[in-house]
Scaffold this active site. Structure first.
Site, PDB file in Angstrom:
ATOM      1  N   ALA A  62       0.818  -1.160   0.011  1.00 43.27           N
ATOM      2  CA  ALA A  62       0.009   0.044  -0.054  1.00 43.27           C
ATOM      3  C   ALA A  62       1.073   1.208  -0.017  1.00 43.27           C
ATOM      4  CB  ALA A  62      -0.856   0.172   1.189  1.00 43.27           C
ATOM      5  N   GLY A 101       0.280  -5.151   0.527  1.00 43.86           N
ATOM      6  CA  GLY A 101      -0.847  -5.037  -0.248  1.00 43.86           C
ATOM      7  C   GLY A 101      -0.412  -5.466  -1.585  1.00 43.86           C
ATOM      8  N   GLU A 104      -0.726  -9.115  -1.235  1.00 41.46           N
ATOM      9  CA  GLU A 104      -2.015  -9.471  -1.224  1.00 41.46           C
ATOM     10  C   GLU A 104      -2.817  -9.392  -2.641  1.00 41.46           C
ATOM     11  OE1 GLU A 104      -2.175  -6.696   2.105  1.00 41.46           O
ATOM     12  OE2 GLU A 104      -3.255  -8.106   3.276  1.00 41.46           O
ATOM     13  N   GLU A 124       4.027  -5.734   7.267  1.00 46.26           N
ATOM     14  CA  GLU A 124       3.191  -4.745   7.766  1.00 46.26           C
ATOM     15  C   GLU A 124       3.559  -4.683   8.974  1.00 46.26           C
ATOM     16  OE1 GLU A 124       2.137  -6.829   5.509  1.00 46.26           O
ATOM     17  OE2 GLU A 124       0.771  -5.980   4.306  1.00 46.26           O
TER      18      GLU A 124
HETATM   19  C1  3H9 Z   1       0.529  -2.484   3.447  1.00 41.83           C
HETATM   20  O1  3H9 Z   1       0.760  -2.748   2.317  1.00 41.83           O
HETATM   21  C2  3H9 Z   1      -0.759  -2.431   3.798  1.00 41.83           C
HETATM   22  C3  3H9 Z   1      -1.590  -3.449   3.231  1.00 41.83           C
HETATM   23  O2  3H9 Z   1      -1.521  -4.863   3.969  1.00 41.83           O
HETATM   24  C4  3H9 Z   1      -3.218  -3.143   3.612  1.00 41.83           C
HETATM   25  C5  3H9 Z   1      -3.887  -1.944   2.968  1.00 41.83           C
HETATM   26  C6  3H9 Z   1      -5.530  -2.037   2.767  1.00 41.83           C
HETATM   27  N1  3H9 Z   1       4.612   3.363   0.098  1.00 41.83           N
HETATM   28  O3  3H9 Z   1      13.341   1.745   0.598  1.00 41.83           O
HETATM   29  P1  3H9 Z   1      13.561   2.449  -0.540  1.00 41.83           P
HETATM   30  C7  3H9 Z   1       9.522   5.023  -0.928  1.00 41.83           C
HETATM   31  S1  3H9 Z   1       1.856  -1.548   3.944  1.00 41.83           S
HETATM   32  C8  3H9 Z   1       5.022   4.668  -0.269  1.00 41.83           C
HETATM   33  O4  3H9 Z   1      14.972   3.358  -0.704  1.00 41.83           O
HETATM   34  P2  3H9 Z   1      14.764   0.201  -1.782  1.00 41.83           P
HETATM   35  C9  3H9 Z   1      10.439   5.107   0.016  1.00 41.83           C
HETATM   36  O5  3H9 Z   1       9.991   6.082   1.188  1.00 41.83           O
HETATM   37  C10 3H9 Z   1       3.025  -1.551   3.252  1.00 41.83           C
HETATM   38  N2  3H9 Z   1       6.511   4.896  -0.401  1.00 41.83           N
HETATM   39  O6  3H9 Z   1      14.099   1.584  -1.838  1.00 41.83           O
HETATM   40  C11 3H9 Z   1      11.515   5.645  -1.048  1.00 41.83           C
HETATM   41  O7  3H9 Z   1      11.260   7.278  -1.191  1.00 41.83           O
HETATM   42  P3  3H9 Z   1      12.254   8.468  -1.313  1.00 41.83           P
HETATM   43  C12 3H9 Z   1       3.743  -2.780   3.265  1.00 41.83           C
HETATM   44  C13 3H9 Z   1       7.311   3.806  -0.409  1.00 41.83           C
HETATM   45  O8  3H9 Z   1      15.085  -0.210  -3.109  1.00 41.83           O
HETATM   46  C14 3H9 Z   1      11.638   4.913  -2.327  1.00 41.83           C
HETATM   47  O9  3H9 Z   1      10.242   4.292  -1.961  1.00 41.83           O
HETATM   48  N3  3H9 Z   1       4.802  -2.728   2.305  1.00 41.83           N
HETATM   49  C15 3H9 Z   1       6.808   2.611  -0.140  1.00 41.83           C
HETATM   50  O10 3H9 Z   1      16.067   0.021  -0.742  1.00 41.83           O
HETATM   51  C16 3H9 Z   1      12.576   3.943  -2.391  1.00 41.83           C
HETATM   52  O11 3H9 Z   1      12.536   3.044  -1.214  1.00 41.83           O
HETATM   53  C17 3H9 Z   1       6.182  -2.419   2.950  1.00 41.83           C
HETATM   54  O12 3H9 Z   1       6.160  -2.226   4.138  1.00 41.83           O
HETATM   55  C18 3H9 Z   1       5.303   2.295   0.203  1.00 41.83           C
HETATM   56  N4  3H9 Z   1       4.887   1.156   0.601  1.00 41.83           N
HETATM   57  O13 3H9 Z   1      13.785  -0.974  -1.136  1.00 41.83           O
HETATM   58  C19 3H9 Z   1       7.527  -2.276   1.920  1.00 41.83           C
HETATM   59  N5  3H9 Z   1       7.760   1.842  -0.219  1.00 41.83           N
HETATM   60  O14 3H9 Z   1      13.242   8.010  -2.582  1.00 41.83           O
HETATM   61  C20 3H9 Z   1       8.107  -0.976   2.060  1.00 41.83           C
HETATM   62  C21 3H9 Z   1       8.883   2.525  -0.629  1.00 41.83           C
HETATM   63  O15 3H9 Z   1      11.684   9.424  -1.549  1.00 41.83           O
HETATM   64  N6  3H9 Z   1       9.027  -0.910   1.417  1.00 41.83           N
HETATM   65  N7  3H9 Z   1       8.650   3.945  -0.654  1.00 41.83           N
HETATM   66  O16 3H9 Z   1      13.051   8.213  -0.112  1.00 41.83           O
HETATM   67  C22 3H9 Z   1      10.351  -1.537   1.236  1.00 41.83           C
HETATM   68  O17 3H9 Z   1      10.475  -2.257   2.085  1.00 41.83           O
HETATM   69  C23 3H9 Z   1      11.233  -1.077   0.355  1.00 41.83           C
HETATM   70  O18 3H9 Z   1      10.925   0.231   0.032  1.00 41.83           O
HETATM   71  C24 3H9 Z   1      11.698  -1.927  -0.890  1.00 41.83           C
HETATM   72  C25 3H9 Z   1      12.745  -1.301  -1.781  1.00 41.83           C
HETATM   73  C26 3H9 Z   1      12.162  -3.167  -0.226  1.00 41.83           C
HETATM   74  C27 3H9 Z   1      10.264  -2.132  -1.584  1.00 41.83           C
END
Ligand code: 3H9
Length: 701
Positions: A62, A101, A104, A124
């Site tokens: 999400a 998400g 999911e 999450e």
């Molecule tokens: C969810 O999904 C809830 C659902 O179950 C239910 C819904 C109803 N959103 O980490 P990076 C940005 S909860 C917005 O440096 P990497 C991040 O801030 C979510 N922004 O890259 C950064 O911005 P900036 C569950 C996001 O390659 C840029 O992307 N998912 C999100 O080292 C690059 O990120 C997670 O918890 C997001 N979801 O790693 C996954 N994700 O460049 C969270 C990233 O401006 N994300 N950004 O600083 C991660 O774990 C890592 O970002 C990922 C990439 C492994 C994907």
């Protein structure tokens, strides 16, 4: 479809492509685009639908920035229902990381295929949340209850091959051309008459779950939860998956997700998520700053710290040479590394083969002449400025032009160390935390003369070895250790004022600190602080100051290593035990000093220990030592085990209200004097304006 989602029929397969950089998060436009594409596919002549993503990853979850804002249609569950109810098979084609998400969405598809390098996960919990779009109901249905609980409460992503073995994905595809391979896979499924598989149609036989399983899981998770409520709610959802029909389970999951999204714990953990990524950005460093190549690293000093740092580089395949003063010290240093890897292998967390390949990357020498080809040197000898200067003068001669010279000092003046060389622009601090191969934090200390590309390279290599990097300016103790001074001081003052060691530590542990400050002192060795204090000339001449630490060390009670300190330790189990002897000793010391003892509340313990930290943090911001309050939060969460569920000391201060913090500090100043309690001008200013550190930070941009 929309700007970020396209749909096209290719070779009778409808292909939905999501393109929402950087990580294809499920922003409203993405949800809407996918929904419309699925609806379109129902009407056209496609036979099956492939859902794939452009860029570096499948949907990573999400859009976290949308949480806490008014929801916008369509909500994710509506999109998933449309996918699940599609009359044609929908196949998720995964590369990169399908997370939260995003995974999911994949679970609502009828089939999931992935390339071998892909990972899937439900992280999450790291944001104080639970999977809110069916993850807690679908994963146990395919992977089993225990595996689901482990996966969702740990938040750890699972590699494609393991995910296939767990039933989470159906096929690992060969090659890297995912779209072509996924279309071919879809055609194979159609040719074999594969049914429209819906995970919701699987039911879990409650008899397969051992009696008491969920209660036991709750208890186990509560122990490591440190102020987090999400793990407990995840157990409730998985229990619902076993006990309730799918739609009721989804309803339960939805309610608990809403509770968590609105919780202060999740707000704090989301703050840390963004703070960590912000910290990597250095405001005045141009984007195009070049990066130097780091192909070989040297570590000066083979102690515990040097060994841990060497392991960090070997773990990512970078060769390391360790320099010691003689063969004996070198052998001891290399021996520690072998032992550490050996423990990991014994625990089953690393194969023997992996250990060997890492050990092969680590060599040793007693000759500075062997440093001629290294790109980065990290000095990790003990804390003595003269010795460090001497070493840097030698490095200046031994290392090639352009090599980066870093010191792992915790306290010494990086500028003075840089001045011992003819190239101060190549010098900076890289302050690791112990154990260096485990702790996530790296303070990157920018000297007055550090070149931009040296700083940028240190931040980049820090990330490459898995650290969370925070830049600090030069001052005594940098960000983290400088702020710690008042915290440890008050923990000991509270004893004279009437607390037992257990009361102080328990209050802080209940708040969520991994270990209270007195128990931590016992672990690190009380003699360490004692010796450090003796070398300082800036401490007030006050017999109350660190009184108990001093008395205990002089009695030979140095902490865990001598079997006693603030506590005594069971020689067999090493359990921490209250010691009545220490309690009467404290009373006696208070009496001798004329300190009147009283009952002290848990609230006062937290205020006395944390408010000096916050006050020092405000000074650090004013002086420009830290770039932003959120950087300080990252330092404390990753370097000092401050609970993420409280968001770090500066975030916590904003929650308490800066006016409340300031007023209390003034009250303590009036009670205990200005030596210890002097409100920082920035704190005073923000408190008087009714502002917060977050608002102040927003204005600095
Ligand atoms: C969810 O999904 C809830 C659902 O179950 C239910 C819904 C109803 N959103 O980490 P990076 C940005 S909860 C917005 O440096 P990497 C991040 O801030 C979510 N922004 O890259 C950064 O911005 P900036 C569950 C996001 O390659 C840029 O992307 N998912 C999100 O080292 C690059 O990120 C997670 O918890 C997001 N979801 O790693 C996954 N994700 O460049 C969270 C990233 O401006 N994300 N950004 O600083 C991660 O774990 C890592 O970002 C990922 C990439 C492994 C994907």
């Amino acid at each position: 479809m929309s700007e970020v989602v396209s749909y096209e029929v290719k070779d009778s397969i409808g292909v939905i492509s999501v393109n929402n950089p950087p990580v294809n998060a499920l922003a409203q436009v993405v949800r809407e685009g996918i929904l419309k594409a699925v609806q379109t596919a129902q009407q056209d002549d496609s036979e099956a639908v492939v859902l794939r993503c452009e860029g570096r990853t499948f949907i990573a979850g999400a859009d976290i920035t949308e949480f806490g804002k008014p929801p916008k249609d369509p909500w994710l569950p509506e999109v998933l229902t449309a996918i699940e109810n599609s009359s044609k098979p929908v196949i998720a084609a995964i590369h990169g990381t399908a997370l939260g998400g995003g995974f999911e969405v994949a679970l609502a598809c009828h089939y999931r295929c992935a390339i071998a390098s892909a990972k899937v996960g439900l992280p999450e919990v790291n944001l104080g949340l639970l999977p809110g779009a069916g993850g807690t109901q679908r994963v146990p249905r395919v992977a089993g209850v225990k595996a689901a609980l482990d996966m969702i409460t740990s938040g750890k992503p699972v590699p494609a091959a393991k995910a296939r073995d767990m039933g989470l994905i159906d096929e690992v595809l060969a090659g890297e051309d995912l779209e072509a391979a996924a279309i071919a896979y879809a055609k194979d499924l159609l040719a074999s008459g594969a049914p429209l598989k819906r995970i919701r149609d699987i039911s879990i036989d409650p008899a397969t779950v051992e009696p008491g399983f969920f209660d036991e899981a709750r208890k186990r998770l509560a122990k490591r939860a440190r102020g987090q409520i999400a793990p407990d709610r995840i157990v409730s959802c998985i229990q619902a998956a076993v006990e309730l029909p799918m739609d009721e389970g989804l309803q339960r999951e939805r309610e608990l997700f809403q509770e968590l999204v609105a919780s202060p714990e999740s707000a704090a953990m989301r703050h840390i998520f963004f703070a960590e990524r912000q910290a990597a950005k250095i405001r005045d460093l141009p984007r195009e700053t070049p990066i130097r190549d780091i192909n070989k690293v040297a570590i000066i000093g083979g102690g515990t710290m040097g060994g841990g740092i060497a392991m960090c580089f070997a773990n990512v395949g970078i060769p390391v040479i360790m320099i010691e003063i003689n063969d004996e010290a070198l052998e001891r240093g290399l021996g520690i590394i072998r032992k550490n890897y050996g423990i990991t292998v014994k625990k089953g967390k690393m194969s023997e083969q992996h250990m060997q390949s890492r050990l092969e990357l680590i060599s040793g020498s007693t000759d500075y002449g062997d440093l001629a080809d290294v790109d980065l040197v990290i000095e990790a000898v003990f804390e003595n400025l003269d010795l460090k200067k001497e070493i840097f003068a030698k490095l200046d001669t031994a290392c090639k032009p352009g090599a980066i010279l870093a010191t792992n000092t915790s306290y010494q003046d990086v500028n003075a160390i840089a001045a011992a060389t003819s190239r101060p622009d190549d010098v900076l601090g890289m302050h690791f935390f112990s154990p260096a191969n485990v702790m996530k934090l790296l303070e990157v200390v920018r000297g007055d003369k550090t070149a931009d590309d040296v700083l940028a390279t240190a931040m980049k290599i820090g990330k490459a070895i898995g650290k969370v990097c925070v830049m600090s300016g030069v001052c005594y103790g940098f960000i983290g250790n400088r702020m710690l001074g008042g915290y440890g001081r008050e923990a000991q003052m509270l004893l004279l004022d009437g607390c037992t060691p257990r009361q102080v530590d328990s209050a802080l542990e209940k708040f969520g600190m991994a270990m209270g400050p007195l128990a931590m002192g016992d672990l690190a060795g009380l003699d360490v602080g004692y010796k450090a204090r003796q070398a300082r000339t800036d401490l007030p001449d006050d017999p109350r100051l660190y009184r108990m630490g001093t008395v205990l060390v002089e009695m030979g009670r140095h902490g865990q290593k001598t079997g006693s300190g603030f506590y005594k330790y069971d020689p067999e189990t090493r359990a921490r035990l209250d010691d009545p002897e220490v309690e009467s000793l404290i009373r006696k010391q208070a009496e001798d000093l004329g300190v009147e003892q009283r009952e002290i509340s848990e609230e006062e313990i937290l205020q006395r220990c944390f408010y000096p930290l916050i006050n020092e943090g405000a000074l650090i911001l004013e002086e420009g030592i830290a770039q932003r309050p959120s950087d300080i939060d990252v330092v404390y969460v990753y370097g000092y085990a401050f609970p993420a569920a409280k968001g770090g000391p500066m975030f916590y201060a904003d929650q308490v209200g800066l006016k409340n913090v300031y007023d209390k500090i003034c009250e303590f100043r009036d009670r205990y004097g200005e030596d210890y309690w002097k409100p920082a001008p920035l704190l005073k200013e923000l408190a008087e304006k009714g502002s917060s550190f977050a608002e102040w930070a927003a204005q600095q941009k």
